[in-house]
Design an enzyme around this catalytic site. Structure first.
Site, PDB file in Angstrom:
ATOM      1  N   GLY A  46     102.533 -91.762 -38.040  1.00 20.52           N
ATOM      2  CA  GLY A  46     103.587 -92.086 -36.861  1.00 20.52           C
ATOM      3  C   GLY A  46     104.798 -91.623 -37.341  1.00 20.52           C
ATOM      4  O   GLY A  46     105.166 -91.602 -38.613  1.00 20.52           O
ATOM      5  N   LEU A  93     107.589 -92.974 -43.583  1.00 16.90           N
ATOM      6  CA  LEU A  93     107.783 -91.494 -44.325  1.00 16.90           C
ATOM      7  C   LEU A  93     109.377 -91.646 -44.608  1.00 16.90           C
ATOM      8  O   LEU A  93     109.860 -90.846 -45.495  1.00 16.90           O
ATOM      9  CB  LEU A  93     107.501 -90.346 -43.371  1.00 16.90           C
ATOM     10  CG  LEU A  93     106.292 -90.212 -43.078  1.00 16.90           C
ATOM     11  CD1 LEU A  93     106.099 -89.082 -42.005  1.00 16.90           C
ATOM     12  CD2 LEU A  93     105.551 -89.305 -44.342  1.00 16.90           C
TER      13      LEU A  93
HETATM   14  C1  QAP Z   1     104.125 -96.235 -39.955  1.00 20.72           C
HETATM   15  O1  QAP Z   1     103.924 -94.382 -41.627  1.00 20.72           O
HETATM   16  C2  QAP Z   1     103.005 -96.997 -40.167  1.00 20.72           C
HETATM   17  O2  QAP Z   1     105.157 -93.926 -48.639  1.00 20.72           O
HETATM   18  C3  QAP Z   1     103.772 -94.669 -40.201  1.00 20.72           C
HETATM   19  O3  QAP Z   1     104.768 -91.391 -50.020  1.00 20.72           O
HETATM   20  C4  QAP Z   1     102.690 -97.419 -41.404  1.00 20.72           C
HETATM   21  O4  QAP Z   1     102.976 -92.470 -41.592  1.00 20.72           O
HETATM   22  C5  QAP Z   1     102.070 -97.481 -39.083  1.00 20.72           C
HETATM   23  C6  QAP Z   1     103.923 -91.936 -45.744  1.00 20.72           C
HETATM   24  C7  QAP Z   1     101.664 -98.353 -41.631  1.00 20.72           C
HETATM   25  C8  QAP Z   1     101.257 -98.424 -39.312  1.00 20.72           C
HETATM   26  C9  QAP Z   1     100.832 -98.857 -40.631  1.00 20.72           C
HETATM   27  C10 QAP Z   1     104.193 -93.106 -46.535  1.00 20.72           C
HETATM   28  C11 QAP Z   1     103.465 -90.811 -46.656  1.00 20.72           C
HETATM   29  C12 QAP Z   1     103.561 -92.165 -44.301  1.00 20.72           C
HETATM   30  C13 QAP Z   1     104.615 -92.990 -47.997  1.00 20.72           C
HETATM   31  C14 QAP Z   1     103.509 -93.364 -42.201  1.00 20.72           C
HETATM   32  C15 QAP Z   1     104.444 -91.653 -48.589  1.00 20.72           C
HETATM   33  C16 QAP Z   1     103.881 -90.776 -47.884  1.00 20.72           C
HETATM   34  C17 QAP Z   1     103.839 -93.162 -43.799  1.00 20.72           C
HETATM   35 CO    CO Z   2     108.605 -95.507 -40.226  1.00 18.86          CO
END
Ligand code: QAP
Ligand code: CO
Length: 168
Positions: A46, A93
């Site tokens: 997302g 992110l």
């Molecule tokens: C939001 O999160 C979300 O720490 C989207 O090192 C999270 O795409 C929605 C990501 C959990 C529902 C459940 C995070 C990539 C991506 C990191 C993401 C990283 C690399 C997070």
């Molecule tokens: Co976020």
């Protein structure tokens, strides 16, 4: 197509409240395409316009296993359905490398408009529901770390600031 730089906590621009989209024009469609490309490249599930320093109420997500179901929400509005709340280990992110447990309403209804400017409604639960709520928080200048203890939040802030200094 273009990869957009992603703002990282504690950047104060992530605290901006995004403005409604008044017209779904080619600029908005291009931004949505670039955001999807940026999200898939990360990879993430997302991304809100706020995170790429565009302060309009637009978010993209794809919670499918194989990055095959892009979804775009413009001017999304949510309401919880029922009282049930669930926890999920959320990441972001804009807070790379950190995951914390957050509790939110499980079942929601979402009203939004699509890339053709057409209104639609859907109901969601589970991961899709978490993702929509997390991304709408971004449009309101909120981050998942706002829901955890100040001690944990400050630890994450210090570690990211240290990384940013090392990178600069
Ligand atoms: C939001 O999160 C979300 O720490 C989207 O090192 C999270 O795409 C929605 C990501 C959990 C529902 C459940 C995070 C990539 C991506 C990191 C993401 C990283 C690399 C997070
Ligand atoms: Co976020």
């Amino acid at each position: 197509m273009a990869l957009l730089p992603i703002l990282e906590f504690p950047d104060i621009r992530l605290r901006t409240v995004a403005k409604p989209v008044i017209q779904v024009d080619e600029h908005i469609r291009q931004l949505a395409r670039d955001m999807l490309e940026t999200m898939y490249a990360a990879p993430g599930i997302g991304l809100a316009a706020t995170q790429v320093n565009h302060h309009v109420r637009l978010l993209v997500l794809d919670v499918s296993e194989d990055q095959s179901q892009p979804q775009v929400f413009i001017n999304p509005e949510i309401e919880p359905l029922g009282q049930e709340r669930k926890t999920y280990d959320e990441g972001c992110l804009s807070v790379p490398g950190f995951y914390e447990t957050v509790e939110r309403p499980d079942h929601i209804r979402v009203n939004a408009i699509d890339l053709d400017g057409k209104p639609f409604t859907l109901t969601a639960d589970g991961l899709l529901s978490v993702c929509i709520q997390h991304e709408i928080d971004h449009l309101d200048g909120k981050l998942f770390v706002d829901y955890i203890s100040p001690l944990k939040r400050n630890r994450i802030k210090s570690k990211l600031e240290k990384q940013h200094r090392a990178r600069a």
